[in-house]
Design an enzyme around this catalytic site. Structure first.
Site, PDB file in Angstrom:
ATOM      1  N   ASN A  95       4.532  -2.445   7.998  1.00  0.00           N
ATOM      2  CA  ASN A  95       5.471  -1.795   8.917  1.00  0.00           C
ATOM      3  C   ASN A  95       6.468  -2.811   9.469  1.00  0.00           C
ATOM      4  O   ASN A  95       7.672  -2.554   9.517  1.00  0.00           O
ATOM      5  CB  ASN A  95       4.694  -1.105  10.044  1.00  0.00           C
ATOM      6  CG  ASN A  95       4.015   0.159   9.533  1.00  0.00           C
ATOM      7  OD1 ASN A  95       4.668   1.176   9.329  1.00  0.00           O
ATOM      8  ND2 ASN A  95       2.711   0.088   9.299  1.00  0.00           N
ATOM      9  N   GLY A 100      -8.370  -0.361  14.683  1.00  0.00           N
ATOM     10  CA  GLY A 100      -8.311  -1.679  15.324  1.00  0.00           C
ATOM     11  C   GLY A 100      -7.600  -2.679  14.441  1.00  0.00           C
ATOM     12  O   GLY A 100      -7.218  -2.370  13.312  1.00  0.00           O
ATOM     13  N   ARG A 108      -6.473   6.574  -9.830  1.00  0.00           N
ATOM     14  CA  ARG A 108      -6.104   6.142 -11.184  1.00  0.00           C
ATOM     15  C   ARG A 108      -7.317   5.524 -11.869  1.00  0.00           C
ATOM     16  O   ARG A 108      -7.919   4.580 -11.337  1.00  0.00           O
ATOM     17  CB  ARG A 108      -4.966   5.118 -11.126  1.00  0.00           C
ATOM     18  CG  ARG A 108      -3.599   5.755 -10.887  1.00  0.00           C
ATOM     19  CD  ARG A 108      -2.490   4.719 -10.882  1.00  0.00           C
ATOM     20  NE  ARG A 108      -2.593   3.791  -9.771  1.00  0.00           N
ATOM     21  CZ  ARG A 108      -2.811   2.498  -9.877  1.00  0.00           C
ATOM     22  NH1 ARG A 108      -2.946   1.933 -11.066  1.00  0.00           N
ATOM     23  NH2 ARG A 108      -2.880   1.734  -8.803  1.00  0.00           N
ATOM     24  N   LYS A 135       1.084   2.568  16.883  1.00  0.00           N
ATOM     25  CA  LYS A 135       1.419   1.131  16.854  1.00  0.00           C
ATOM     26  C   LYS A 135       2.327   0.809  15.665  1.00  0.00           C
ATOM     27  O   LYS A 135       3.102  -0.145  15.685  1.00  0.00           O
ATOM     28  CB  LYS A 135       0.166   0.253  16.878  1.00  0.00           C
ATOM     29  CG  LYS A 135      -0.810   0.452  15.723  1.00  0.00           C
ATOM     30  CD  LYS A 135      -0.540  -0.403  14.517  1.00  0.00           C
ATOM     31  CE  LYS A 135      -1.422  -0.053  13.353  1.00  0.00           C
ATOM     32  NZ  LYS A 135      -1.071  -0.719  12.112  1.00  0.00           N
ATOM     33  N   SER A 154       1.781  -7.321   7.957  1.00  0.00           N
ATOM     34  CA  SER A 154       2.117  -5.929   8.293  1.00  0.00           C
ATOM     35  C   SER A 154       3.245  -5.374   7.427  1.00  0.00           C
ATOM     36  O   SER A 154       4.363  -5.896   7.398  1.00  0.00           O
ATOM     37  CB  SER A 154       2.529  -5.816   9.763  1.00  0.00           C
ATOM     38  OG  SER A 154       3.084  -4.536   9.982  1.00  0.00           O
ATOM     39  N   SER A 197      -7.064  -4.974  11.846  1.00  0.00           N
ATOM     40  CA  SER A 197      -7.919  -5.256  10.676  1.00  0.00           C
ATOM     41  C   SER A 197      -7.119  -5.256   9.382  1.00  0.00           C
ATOM     42  O   SER A 197      -7.323  -4.398   8.521  1.00  0.00           O
ATOM     43  CB  SER A 197      -9.026  -4.205  10.601  1.00  0.00           C
ATOM     44  OG  SER A 197      -8.472  -2.899  10.689  1.00  0.00           O
ATOM     45  N   ASP A 217      -4.424  -3.616  18.006  1.00  0.00           N
ATOM     46  CA  ASP A 217      -3.732  -3.318  16.749  1.00  0.00           C
ATOM     47  C   ASP A 217      -2.217  -3.465  16.907  1.00  0.00           C
ATOM     48  O   ASP A 217      -1.510  -3.847  15.962  1.00  0.00           O
ATOM     49  CB  ASP A 217      -4.081  -1.893  16.296  1.00  0.00           C
ATOM     50  CG  ASP A 217      -4.192  -1.782  14.784  1.00  0.00           C
ATOM     51  OD1 ASP A 217      -3.946  -2.785  14.091  1.00  0.00           O
ATOM     52  OD2 ASP A 217      -4.510  -0.685  14.288  1.00  0.00           O
ATOM     53  N   VAL A 239       1.971   2.028   1.277  1.00  0.00           N
ATOM     54  CA  VAL A 239       2.292   2.996   2.319  1.00  0.00           C
ATOM     55  C   VAL A 239       2.837   2.289   3.582  1.00  0.00           C
ATOM     56  O   VAL A 239       2.332   1.242   3.982  1.00  0.00           O
ATOM     57  CB  VAL A 239       1.049   3.886   2.637  1.00  0.00           C
ATOM     58  CG1 VAL A 239      -0.063   3.095   3.299  1.00  0.00           C
ATOM     59  CG2 VAL A 239       1.429   5.076   3.480  1.00  0.00           C
TER      60      VAL A 239
HETATM   61  N1  LIG Z   1      -3.981  -2.137   4.675  1.00  0.00           N
HETATM   62  C1  LIG Z   1      -4.567  -2.354   5.856  1.00  0.00           C
HETATM   63  O1  LIG Z   1      -4.757  -3.498   6.275  1.00  0.00           O
HETATM   64  C2  LIG Z   1      -5.013  -1.218   6.688  1.00  0.00           C
HETATM   65  C3  LIG Z   1      -4.652   0.088   6.383  1.00  0.00           C
HETATM   66  N2  LIG Z   1      -5.089   1.113   7.177  1.00  0.00           N
HETATM   67  C4  LIG Z   1      -4.718   2.489   6.912  1.00  0.00           C
HETATM   68  O2  LIG Z   1      -5.372   2.934   5.715  1.00  0.00           O
HETATM   69  C5  LIG Z   1      -4.607   3.943   5.073  1.00  0.00           C
HETATM   70  C6  LIG Z   1      -4.419   3.563   3.613  1.00  0.00           C
HETATM   71  O3  LIG Z   1      -3.629   2.403   3.612  1.00  0.00           O
HETATM   72  P1  LIG Z   1      -3.671   1.276   2.487  1.00  0.00           P
HETATM   73  O4  LIG Z   1      -4.882   1.353   1.651  1.00  0.00           O
HETATM   74  O5  LIG Z   1      -3.360   0.015   3.144  1.00  0.00           O
HETATM   75  O6  LIG Z   1      -2.409   1.748   1.631  1.00  0.00           O
HETATM   76  P2  LIG Z   1      -1.849   1.132   0.280  1.00  0.00           P
HETATM   77  O7  LIG Z   1      -0.484   1.676   0.156  1.00  0.00           O
HETATM   78  O8  LIG Z   1      -2.071  -0.328   0.248  1.00  0.00           O
HETATM   79  O9  LIG Z   1      -2.792   1.772  -0.823  1.00  0.00           O
HETATM   80  C7  LIG Z   1      -2.838   3.139  -0.934  1.00  0.00           C
HETATM   81  C8  LIG Z   1      -4.004   3.525  -1.827  1.00  0.00           C
HETATM   82  O10 LIG Z   1      -4.127   4.957  -1.745  1.00  0.00           O
HETATM   83  C9  LIG Z   1      -3.830   5.509  -3.005  1.00  0.00           C
HETATM   84  N3  LIG Z   1      -3.031   6.716  -2.829  1.00  0.00           N
HETATM   85  C10 LIG Z   1      -1.738   6.830  -2.462  1.00  0.00           C
HETATM   86  N4  LIG Z   1      -1.365   8.121  -2.405  1.00  0.00           N
HETATM   87  C11 LIG Z   1      -2.462   8.832  -2.765  1.00  0.00           C
HETATM   88  C12 LIG Z   1      -2.711  10.207  -2.942  1.00  0.00           C
HETATM   89  N5  LIG Z   1      -1.763  11.114  -2.730  1.00  0.00           N
HETATM   90  N6  LIG Z   1      -3.940  10.574  -3.337  1.00  0.00           N
HETATM   91  C13 LIG Z   1      -4.883   9.660  -3.572  1.00  0.00           C
HETATM   92  N7  LIG Z   1      -4.730   8.341  -3.428  1.00  0.00           N
HETATM   93  C14 LIG Z   1      -3.521   7.939  -3.031  1.00  0.00           C
HETATM   94  C15 LIG Z   1      -3.076   4.449  -3.788  1.00  0.00           C
HETATM   95  O11 LIG Z   1      -3.286   4.671  -5.163  1.00  0.00           O
HETATM   96  P3  LIG Z   1      -2.139   4.385  -6.259  1.00  0.00           P
HETATM   97  O12 LIG Z   1      -2.159   2.911  -6.493  1.00  0.00           O
HETATM   98  O13 LIG Z   1      -2.599   5.201  -7.400  1.00  0.00           O
HETATM   99  O14 LIG Z   1      -0.824   4.857  -5.670  1.00  0.00           O
HETATM  100  C16 LIG Z   1      -3.765   3.185  -3.278  1.00  0.00           C
HETATM  101  O15 LIG Z   1      -5.000   2.985  -3.904  1.00  0.00           O
HETATM  102  C17 LIG Z   1      -3.289   4.027   5.854  1.00  0.00           C
HETATM  103  O16 LIG Z   1      -3.354   5.113   6.753  1.00  0.00           O
HETATM  104  C18 LIG Z   1      -3.237   2.709   6.611  1.00  0.00           C
HETATM  105  O17 LIG Z   1      -2.498   2.791   7.815  1.00  0.00           O
HETATM  106  C19 LIG Z   1      -5.910   0.895   8.235  1.00  0.00           C
HETATM  107  C20 LIG Z   1      -6.308  -0.383   8.560  1.00  0.00           C
HETATM  108  C21 LIG Z   1      -5.852  -1.520   7.853  1.00  0.00           C
HETATM  109  O1  LIG Z   2      -3.159  -1.167  10.474  1.00  0.00           O
HETATM  110  C1  LIG Z   2      -3.048  -2.267   9.962  1.00  0.00           C
HETATM  111  C2  LIG Z   2      -3.757  -3.445  10.492  1.00  0.00           C
HETATM  112  O2  LIG Z   2      -4.664  -3.131  11.501  1.00  0.00           O
HETATM  113  C3  LIG Z   2      -2.127  -2.431   8.807  1.00  0.00           C
HETATM  114  O3  LIG Z   2      -0.814  -2.382   9.247  1.00  0.00           O
HETATM  115  P1  LIG Z   2       0.417  -2.244   8.195  1.00  0.00           P
HETATM  116  O4  LIG Z   2       0.261  -0.867   7.594  1.00  0.00           O
HETATM  117  O5  LIG Z   2       1.656  -2.400   9.028  1.00  0.00           O
HETATM  118  O6  LIG Z   2       0.242  -3.331   7.187  1.00  0.00           O
END
Ligand SMILES: NC(=O)C1=CN([C@@H]2O[C@H](COP(=O)(O)OP(=O)(O)OC[C@H]3O[C@@H](n4cnc5c(N)ncnc54)[C@H](OP(=O)(O)O)[C@@H]3O)[C@@H](O)[C@H]2O)C=CC1
Ligand SMILES: O=C(CO)COP(=O)(O)O
Length: 323
Positions: free
Chosen positions: A240, A120, A16, A175, A238, A122, A228, A263
């Site tokens: 989840n 991990g 966006r 996890k 979390s 994080s 994790d 997500v």
């Molecule tokens: N949050 C955390 O602490 C951690 C997350 N992860 C992993 O990272 C990945 C991303 O998670 P996270 O950032 O937390 O998720 P969030 O839901 O917090 O954010 C998702 C981001 O991805 C964008 N997005 C969603 N769908 C799409 C799409 N179809 N195309 C492009 N962009 C998209 C969203 O944009 P918009 O706002 O426009 O929807 C937003 O910027 C996951 O697999 C998660 O498990 C790993 C470690 C830690």
């Molecule tokens: O993977 C994560 C921390 O390591 C984030 O977990 P959640 O998606 O459950 O918030």
């Protein structure tokens, strides 16, 4: 932000334009990380070309369901020397492929060996506050893992390398389903013993499937496994765990996902585990019960009752092979 703190020129891509502008100009990301100021040197754009051209490395940190689409689009702006890292914790829907497999298919053979997974304990909410955090980077190519380690490592972000890509990806994805179950069990007020049981027996299931998929079982006692699993099953950050907790309070899955606005990878990963356990012929009783709660309206308390009522078994049968 970690990379920017390390002095690298970072351009964050967001789909966006409005979000990219906010990050680029106001250095905030109010929807996902309220009350945080991002490093001012970090740029943001909604143009993939701008984010990728002339860059040394790319970190794919999109939800797993969008990895293939984004990688396909990104490929035209990438060079063969670019280090490819991903941080998504899930499998692809329907194919149930791991994220590095999806990336290898989309980015071509020149990147196949070097694809690196960052995983991990994080939670973003703590990393952005520069709380001490440890992660693992896994790649088939030692050099790629070490490049990633050097890019990210600093005084608050400690990075270990690991050659076991399958183990690190499977640990990071699975996890989340145990964390969903932990949220349910905590919501039902089943106590600390029950949560500890879920974490421990959840780890046994993760290791069982992971081993069948080709992982090194020892990876699951590392940061992408126990590390994790513990943080996601016990942290207030979390999503989840929170989703599981809301379901235990009688909320419908659709409603929970709508209200989270972020997500919750564990929901789709529960489906993945349900399919993969059959494909690899392993037992995953917790995943199976969670699947029934999420997708077949089974009462969470009944699921716990059935888990507790399973036949007698020994604790370490898949590891020691029995007496
Ligand atoms: N949050 C955390 O602490 C951690 C997350 N992860 C992993 O990272 C990945 C991303 O998670 P996270 O950032 O937390 O998720 P969030 O839901 O917090 O954010 C998702 C981001 O991805 C964008 N997005 C969603 N769908 C799409 C799409 N179809 N195309 C492009 N962009 C998209 C969203 O944009 P918009 O706002 O426009 O929807 C937003 O910027 C996951 O697999 C998660 O498990 C790993 C470690 C830690
Ligand atoms: O993977 C994560 C921390 O390591 C984030 O977990 P959640 O998606 O459950 O918030």
């Amino acid at each position: 932000a970690v990379l920017a703190d390390n002095g690298h020129e970072v351009t964050l891509w967001a789909r966006r334009d409005e979000q990219a502008k906010e990050i680029d100009q106001a250095h905030t990301n109010r929807k996902y990380l309220p009350d945080v100021t991002l490093p001012v040197t970090m740029r943001a754009t909604s143009s993939l070309a701008e984010a990728l051209v002339d860059k040394e490395a790319v970190l794919f940190a999109v939800p797993s369901h969008s990895m293939r689409e984004i990688a396909r689009e990104a490929r035209q702006w990438m060079t063969k020397d670019m280090l490819v890292i991903h941080a998504a914790k899930g499998f692809e829907i329907d194919t149930w492929k791991r994220m590095s497999e999806v990336l290898a298919e989309e980015l071509g053979t020149e990147h196949k060996e070097g694809i690196t997974v960052l995983s991990g304990p994080s939670h973003a909410e703590e990393v952005i506050r520069r709380c001490p955090t440890t992660v693992v980077v896994a790649s088939q190519a030692e050099q790629a893992a070490e490049r990633a380690q050097m890019l990210f490592m600093n005084s608050y972000f400690r990075v270990y390398t690991n050659p076991d890509v399958i183990g690190v990806e499977v640990g990071g994805a699975l996890k989340n389903i145990i964390a969903l179950a932990a949220g349910l069990v905590d919501g039902l007020e089943f106590g600390d013993n029950a949560r500890a049981a879920l974490i421990t027996r959840g780890l046994a299931e993760i290791a069982r499937l992971g081993k069948a998929m080709g992982a090194e079982p020892i990876t699951f006692v590392g940061l992408a496994g126990v590390g994790d699993l513990v943080v996601t099953c016990t942290s207030r950050h979390s999503r989840n765990w929170r989703a599981g907790h809301m379901i235990s309070q009688g909320k419908k899955l659709d409603e929970v996902l709508r209200s989270m606005g972020m997500v919750v990878e564990g929901v789709r990963t529960t489906k993945a585990a349900y399919m993969l356990k059959d494909r690899y012929r392993v037992e995953m009783p917790i995943a199976e019960q969670l699947y029934a709660v999420l997708f077949a309206e089974k009462e969470p308390a009944q699921a716990v009752k059935e888990l507790m009522g399973r036949g007698r078994t020994q604790e370490l049968e898949e590891i020691v092979g029995g007496w």
